[in-house]
Design a protein around this motif. Structure first.
Motif, PDB file in Angstrom:
ATOM      1  N   GLN A 173       0.541   6.121   4.985  1.00  0.00           N
ATOM      2  CA  GLN A 173      -0.760   6.517   5.517  1.00  0.00           C
ATOM      3  C   GLN A 173      -0.784   8.007   5.831  1.00  0.00           C
ATOM      4  O   GLN A 173      -1.791   8.680   5.597  1.00  0.00           O
ATOM      5  N   GLU A 195     -13.478   9.226   5.154  1.00  0.00           N
ATOM      6  CA  GLU A 195     -12.196   8.597   4.825  1.00  0.00           C
ATOM      7  C   GLU A 195     -11.142   8.927   5.881  1.00  0.00           C
ATOM      8  O   GLU A 195     -10.375   8.057   6.303  1.00  0.00           O
ATOM      9  N   ILE A 200      -5.908  13.689   1.589  1.00  0.00           N
ATOM     10  CA  ILE A 200      -7.353  13.770   1.820  1.00  0.00           C
ATOM     11  C   ILE A 200      -7.691  15.052   2.565  1.00  0.00           C
ATOM     12  O   ILE A 200      -8.657  15.749   2.226  1.00  0.00           O
ATOM     13  N   LEU A 253       0.169   3.717  -2.893  1.00  0.00           N
ATOM     14  CA  LEU A 253      -0.593   4.909  -2.511  1.00  0.00           C
ATOM     15  C   LEU A 253       0.199   5.908  -1.688  1.00  0.00           C
ATOM     16  O   LEU A 253      -0.284   6.999  -1.432  1.00  0.00           O
ATOM     17  N   GLN A 255      -1.290   9.802   2.550  1.00  0.00           N
ATOM     18  CA  GLN A 255      -2.675   9.647   2.112  1.00  0.00           C
ATOM     19  C   GLN A 255      -3.598  10.545   2.927  1.00  0.00           C
ATOM     20  O   GLN A 255      -4.476  11.216   2.378  1.00  0.00           O
ATOM     21  N   CYS A 256      -3.385  10.555   4.229  1.00  0.00           N
ATOM     22  CA  CYS A 256      -4.208  11.374   5.124  1.00  0.00           C
ATOM     23  C   CYS A 256      -4.019  12.859   4.809  1.00  0.00           C
ATOM     24  O   CYS A 256      -4.990  13.615   4.759  1.00  0.00           O
ATOM     25  N   GLU A 277       0.827  -1.207   0.000  1.00  0.00           N
ATOM     26  CA  GLU A 277       0.000   0.000   0.000  1.00  0.00           C
ATOM     27  C   GLU A 277       0.861   1.257   0.000  1.00  0.00           C
ATOM     28  O   GLU A 277       0.583   2.205  -0.727  1.00  0.00           O
ATOM     29  N   ASP A 278       1.938   1.262   0.786  1.00  0.00           N
ATOM     30  CA  ASP A 278       2.847   2.407   0.819  1.00  0.00           C
ATOM     31  C   ASP A 278       3.479   2.650  -0.548  1.00  0.00           C
ATOM     32  O   ASP A 278       3.615   3.793  -0.982  1.00  0.00           O
TER      33      ASP A 278
END
Length: 148
Positions: A64, A109, A71, A61, A67-68, A57-58
């Motif tokens: 985290q 999300e 968003i 995307l 990604q945060c 995932e890292d």
């Protein structure tokens, strides 16, 4: 008796998704022994799989945190546009309900990221203290906003 090196190799291969019969062939250890090991080290295998998924995932995307941050940035931009649209009384590209849906979606999300992080902490605590740690209760404010 089998050494810890064989057990570690078994855990590694199971975490990569190999079946017990294939590992039995590869390591030359009876499948019945490996099924016993599989029961004994199930938590280790699961944790290695989770780590591998997080690494994937890292790579795809970003972390985290990244990604945060993305968003949150989108949420700020949408909130700003909603404010501008309300102040000006004009809605050109997106309708106000669409902007509100987007905002609500991004807020959910962000909350999912929070829950995911809390779940990871809970799992670490459980493995450390050796007993069940209660899960974080769901936040009712994340319920889907329905605009009709």
């Amino acid at each position: 008796m089998h050494n810890t090196e064989n057990l570690d190799r078994f855990v590694e291969l199971r975490a990569k998704g190999l079946s017990v019969p294939k590992i039995s062939e590869k390591l030359g250890i009876p499948a019945s022994t490996l099924y016993d090991w599989d029961e004994r080290v199930r938590a280790r295998i699961r944790n290695l799989r989770l780590v591998a998924l997080e690494q994937l995932e890292d790579r795809i995307l970003g972390t985290q945190n990244a990604q945060c941050d993305a968003i949150a940035s989108h949420l700020k931009a949408i909130d700003k546009q909603i404010g501008t649209e309300i102040d000006n009384g004009t809605i050109e590209h997106l309708s106000l309900p669409e902007l509100i849906r987007l905002s609500a979606s991004l807020r959910r999300e962000l909350y999912r990221f929070k829950l995911h992080s809390l779940e990871q902490v809970r799992r670490v605590l459980e493995s450390t203290v050796g007993r069940r740690v209660p899960a974080e209760p769901r936040d009712p404010s994340t319920m889907e906003l329905e605009l009709r």
